[in-house]
Design a protein around this motif. Sequence first.
Motif, mmCIF file in Angstrom:
data_model
loop_
_atom_site.group_PDB
_atom_site.id
_atom_site.type_symbol
_atom_site.label_atom_id
_atom_site.label_comp_id
_atom_site.label_asym_id
_atom_site.label_seq_id
_atom_site.Cartn_x
_atom_site.Cartn_y
_atom_site.Cartn_z
ATOM 1 N N GLN A 286 0.908 -1.134 14.898
ATOM 2 C CA GLN A 286 0.091 -0.121 14.228
ATOM 3 C C GLN A 286 0.291 -0.177 12.714
ATOM 4 N N LYS A 287 -0.794 0.041 11.992
ATOM 5 C CA LYS A 287 -0.749 0.000 10.538
ATOM 6 C C LYS A 287 -1.174 1.338 9.939
ATOM 7 N N SER A 288 -0.831 1.464 8.665
ATOM 8 C CA SER A 288 -1.223 2.640 7.897
ATOM 9 C C SER A 288 -1.915 2.185 6.617
ATOM 10 N N LEU A 289 -2.685 3.075 6.035
ATOM 11 C CA LEU A 289 -3.353 2.800 4.769
ATOM 12 C C LEU A 289 -2.521 3.413 3.646
ATOM 13 N N LEU A 290 -1.917 2.556 2.829
ATOM 14 C CA LEU A 290 -1.118 2.986 1.683
ATOM 15 C C LEU A 290 -2.039 3.089 0.470
ATOM 16 N N ILE A 291 -2.015 4.251 -0.178
ATOM 17 C CA ILE A 291 -2.914 4.518 -1.306
ATOM 18 C C ILE A 291 -2.082 4.637 -2.578
ATOM 19 N N LEU A 292 -2.269 3.676 -3.481
ATOM 20 C CA LEU A 292 -1.565 3.673 -4.763
ATOM 21 C C LEU A 292 -2.578 3.661 -5.896
ATOM 22 N N GLN A 293 -2.199 4.257 -7.001
ATOM 23 C CA GLN A 293 -3.068 4.245 -8.170
ATOM 24 C C GLN A 293 -2.253 3.833 -9.386
ATOM 25 N N LYS A 294 -2.817 2.928 -10.164
ATOM 26 C CA LYS A 294 -2.141 2.498 -11.383
ATOM 27 C C LYS A 294 -2.314 3.589 -12.440
ATOM 28 N N PRO A 295 -1.232 4.043 -13.038
ATOM 29 C CA PRO A 295 -1.353 5.118 -14.026
ATOM 30 C C PRO A 295 -2.334 4.769 -15.145
ATOM 31 N N GLY A 296 -3.110 5.757 -15.537
ATOM 32 C CA GLY A 296 -4.088 5.572 -16.611
ATOM 33 C C GLY A 296 -4.299 6.880 -17.342
ATOM 34 N N ALA A 297 -5.141 6.841 -18.350
ATOM 35 C CA ALA A 297 -5.357 8.017 -19.189
ATOM 36 C C ALA A 297 -5.913 9.197 -18.414
ATOM 37 N N HIS A 298 -6.660 8.927 -17.343
ATOM 38 C CA HIS A 298 -7.317 10.009 -16.612
ATOM 39 C C HIS A 298 -6.814 10.139 -15.182
ATOM 40 N N THR A 299 -5.611 9.625 -14.913
ATOM 41 C CA THR A 299 -5.044 9.741 -13.573
ATOM 42 C C THR A 299 -3.768 10.567 -13.614
ATOM 43 N N LYS A 300 -3.360 11.032 -12.459
ATOM 44 C CA LYS A 300 -2.098 11.766 -12.365
ATOM 45 C C LYS A 300 -1.560 11.625 -10.949
ATOM 46 N N GLN A 301 -0.260 11.813 -10.825
ATOM 47 C CA GLN A 301 0.346 11.830 -9.504
ATOM 48 C C GLN A 301 -0.107 13.101 -8.786
ATOM 49 N N ALA A 302 -0.604 12.921 -7.575
ATOM 50 C CA ALA A 302 -1.040 14.082 -6.807
ATOM 51 C C ALA A 302 0.125 15.041 -6.596
ATOM 52 N N LYS A 303 -0.154 16.339 -6.728
ATOM 53 C CA LYS A 303 0.901 17.338 -6.527
ATOM 54 C C LYS A 303 1.443 17.254 -5.108
#
Length: 335
Positions: A286-303
């Motif tokens: 079984q697999k999972s979907l890993l969601i990553l975002q590269k930091p940028g001017a208009h991004t933030k770590q989800a609370k």
Amino acid sequence: MANEHMESLYQTLMQAADLLHQQVKTSYLEAATEAGEDLTAGTINVQDGVPNQETVAKLTALFKPVKITDFSAEEVRQALQLILVKAIRLDAIEPNKQVTPDAMAELATFVATTFLPQPAALTVFDPAAGTGNLLFAVMNQLKAALAVPVTGVGVDNDETLLAFAGMSSQLQQLDVALYHQDALGPLAATDVDLVVSDLPVGYYPLDERAKQFATAAKSGHSYAHHLMIEQSLRALKDGGLGLFFVPSTVFQSEEAAGLTAWLTSSAHFQGLLNLPQSLFANPAAQKSLLILQKPGAHTKQAKQVLLGSFPELSDRKAFSEFIDSVRTWAAQNLA
């Protein structure tokens, strides 16, 4: 099949691949690649008298009524996907190189449209493209969902799989650049908007090259999927999104601490969603979907990191409720 139009193309390509497989004495995948290339070229490739004149005549008659522009890119991809299923069985293709289910592409597309604002255009990268099925499915779906130009970049170290991907992209008339190389070598893609990949699981044999990555093991071989996640983040533009299909136990392995430490310092860890068990014959796979975002001017770590499980796709009510819950989460955590 529900789509008789697509089935007609599948039947043509399958019969052509069968004929070439008997004549050329290659793998079924290579025969299917040649069949698609012949259809694209509008002529039958003959080398040293193979295939013979009788087979050339049969192939010519098969292809004569087919006008590839009458088929949508998705119809072409779906027909080729059915060919791939047959090739996997006949050629005994190893699990790491098999076809990613369409449901996984649909889930990735949904998450991508949730995280990425309305773009003017998109570039999608798969560092483990294989035959291109996942990359092309996501490209086609994003183009339909967002009505913007979508280009693709694919990398794989298996020349046979990549040849099929090249043929497939030509038949679908997609704007794709494909590279035959080690995905952990010098980057073939930079400043991409989205990475989508069903990552191969196992150990990477080149220890010296692995040492260039923060996710490398302290001793012995490193996990290839850890290294490829880090490499993919390098390819993303600031604010870009990485969607990785990984083992559901990705954060429970012996090397998980190194991966977690790197994620904490280098990326926004936005979510981990378990895929439906019905997609996998073996629960251990079984697999999972890993969601990553590269930091940028208009991004933030989800609370609050998005955690949970996709419901069975056949349960439309549960799936609809899940989609709504993700959209609510996005409004609360990403806005």
